[in-house]
Design an enzyme around this catalytic site. Sequence first.
Site, PDB file in Angstrom:
ATOM      1  N   HIS A 267      53.104  30.851 -17.733  1.00 27.91           N
ATOM      2  CA  HIS A 267      54.150  30.790 -16.690  1.00 27.91           C
ATOM      3  C   HIS A 267      53.517  30.685 -15.294  1.00 27.91           C
ATOM      4  CE1 HIS A 267      57.100  31.432 -19.722  1.00 27.91           C
ATOM      5  NE2 HIS A 267      56.680  32.651 -19.999  1.00 27.91           N
ATOM      6  N   ASP A 318      57.444  27.770 -25.665  1.00 33.41           N
ATOM      7  CA  ASP A 318      57.739  29.184 -25.480  1.00 33.41           C
ATOM      8  C   ASP A 318      58.940  29.675 -26.281  1.00 33.41           C
ATOM      9  OD1 ASP A 318      57.810  31.757 -24.490  1.00 33.41           O
ATOM     10  OD2 ASP A 318      58.292  31.225 -22.440  1.00 33.41           O
TER      11      ASP A 318
HETATM   12 ZN   LIG Z   1      56.157  33.773 -23.880  1.00 35.15          ZN
END
Ligand SMILES: [Zn+2]
Length: 442
Positions: A267, A318
Amino acid sequence: VTAYWCELAWLGGERAEAGVLAEADGAFLSSVETGVATAPQGTTVLRGLTLPGFCNAHSHAFHRALRGRVQSGHGSFWTWREQMYELADSLGPDSYRALARAVFAEMALAGMTAVGEFHYLHHRPGGSPYEDPNETGRALVQAAAEAGIRITLIDTCYLEGGEGRKPEGAQRRFADRDAEAWTKRVDSLGDLGPHARTGAAIHSVRAVGPAECATVATWTGQRSIPLHAHVSEQPAENEACEAAHGLTPTGVLAAAGALNERFTAVHFTHSSERDRAELGSAGATVCLCPTTERDLGDGVGAARAIADAGASLSLGSDSHAVIDHFVEMSATELDQRLVTGERGLHSSSELLGAATLGGHHSIGWPEAGTIAPGSLCDLVTVSLDGVRLAGAHDALDATVFAGAACDVRSVVAGGQEVVRDGAHLMIDVATELRETIAEVWT
Ligand SMILES: [Zn+2]
């Protein structure tokens, strides 16, 4: 020796090459020749644009069962997390293996030949270990083998339910007693087979304290394996970390000795200039997950600034709101256009590099991610005849910005054919997804 003739292939440059003859000896490419105008006899013909295999560098396979359940309704990352915890508490090793097999097969259909599975669902509901404390990890490794893709099992250290708090509810399934116990459990994984490697993760600085981060970093250094962590996904995570430690999450990880070329920050959406400089000078990777970051309302990562600081980029799906690296590639560029008002921050070639070589480097398969002699033979062929791509001026730009997983027609992973004519050769993927997802919600 198997020979493939590609009508067009991307070999790493700014444009696709026409007429590429690639020969594989077993799992590896032995030669790659350009300018071969017609397919020599006996070669497998790959019509369209052939790319190196994609790497899905950040996955939580079980989140796939949330698709269509969590996309609507008002909330935030934190309310989504409660829904995810409910699912996490319902899976057992058998249902998890069956679900992951279908999810990894969906990845294969999308042209992904390797996955970095960020694995934290370790123990029984309530937290006691299975007889084999790595039972769920082995289920994931088995699932990847059945789906025909490689896996790095990124076994995740998770100790606390937030700064200094004991794990609660579903979090108890994730947690090991301490960092030392985590290292022992991961060591006992042993050899996972030729398609699988072990990696490690610090779940986040919320879940692992500074001293334990250092233990994990030292242990992974001794084994030279990849180390991943969720970093600065949410502003509240940064604020809590600064309040507790007087440092950003990146600062805590730097002080723990975690930052180096084996490290991947997942991220990194709310990074400071100093955070970016720290990761860049360490030669670390940032794994962007734009479709999840959109879905959760996380924000837009500063991908251009991150790359300019010297970090490599990789891409992950993800939470599997969608599994489509064509969308992750275009979103990496297009989401930044919305924020900066500028166009053309990343070339198609750079975005493809993140989806392929960057990802494979990040999860510890440096021998994959390019169509070159000595590289693993991962060939993903996109049809240019479908309505999305027909008539495109430039095959590479069209594929990156308008292509989709459903344009993938064939996939060879490590020299093995996995997808032909858009269908998985071993698995009826849609049926298995439907059945396994129905099963986990009963
Ligand atoms: Zn994750």
